[in-house]
Design a protein around this motif. Sequence first.
Motif, mmCIF file in Angstrom:
data_model
loop_
_atom_site.group_PDB
_atom_site.id
_atom_site.type_symbol
_atom_site.label_atom_id
_atom_site.label_comp_id
_atom_site.label_asym_id
_atom_site.label_seq_id
_atom_site.Cartn_x
_atom_site.Cartn_y
_atom_site.Cartn_z
ATOM 1 N N TYR A 6 0.865 -1.186 0.000
ATOM 2 C CA TYR A 6 0.000 0.000 0.000
ATOM 3 C C TYR A 6 0.897 1.231 0.000
ATOM 4 C CZ TYR A 6 -3.834 3.070 1.431
ATOM 5 O OH TYR A 6 -4.778 4.062 1.490
ATOM 6 N N VAL A 7 0.695 2.093 -0.981
ATOM 7 C CA VAL A 7 1.485 3.322 -1.099
ATOM 8 C C VAL A 7 0.713 4.449 -0.422
ATOM 9 C CG1 VAL A 7 2.496 4.982 -2.697
ATOM 10 C CG2 VAL A 7 2.540 2.535 -3.240
ATOM 11 N N ALA A 26 3.424 9.839 -6.728
ATOM 12 C CA ALA A 26 2.863 8.546 -6.326
ATOM 13 C C ALA A 26 3.073 7.516 -7.436
ATOM 14 C CB ALA A 26 1.375 8.698 -5.994
ATOM 15 N N CYS A 30 5.153 3.997 -7.156
ATOM 16 C CA CYS A 30 4.600 2.720 -7.611
ATOM 17 C C CYS A 30 5.532 2.038 -8.605
ATOM 18 C CB CYS A 30 3.227 2.935 -8.245
ATOM 19 S SG CYS A 30 1.935 3.341 -7.070
ATOM 20 N N CYS A 42 -2.230 1.838 -4.807
ATOM 21 C CA CYS A 42 -2.145 3.284 -4.590
ATOM 22 C C CYS A 42 -3.493 3.959 -4.870
ATOM 23 C CB CYS A 42 -1.041 3.838 -5.494
ATOM 24 S SG CYS A 42 -0.572 5.514 -5.098
#
Length: 84
Positions: A6-7, A26, A30, A42
């Motif tokens: 999980y970002v 982001a 990823c 994300c």
Amino acid sequence: MSKTIYVCSPLSAYEGHTVDQNIHEAREFCRVIMNDGDIPICPQIYLPQFMDDSDPEQRKKALYLCKIVLSKCDLMFVYYGKNK
């Protein structure tokens, strides 16, 4: 074996960062996770496609969805933007 990661990184603008910059970063986070052989998750990349973060009710629903998604992941990586 690949891990789902999980970002967690900012979506809202802060300290000179725009929402667009945060989404771009982001995506970069990823990409690094994917290149390491893991699976990035994300929500801040896809939820804004159909939800409005500035609407309190939609934000509340988005956070709820994020908690559910997070519970399915193996790890969480927390990023707070890039040094510029």
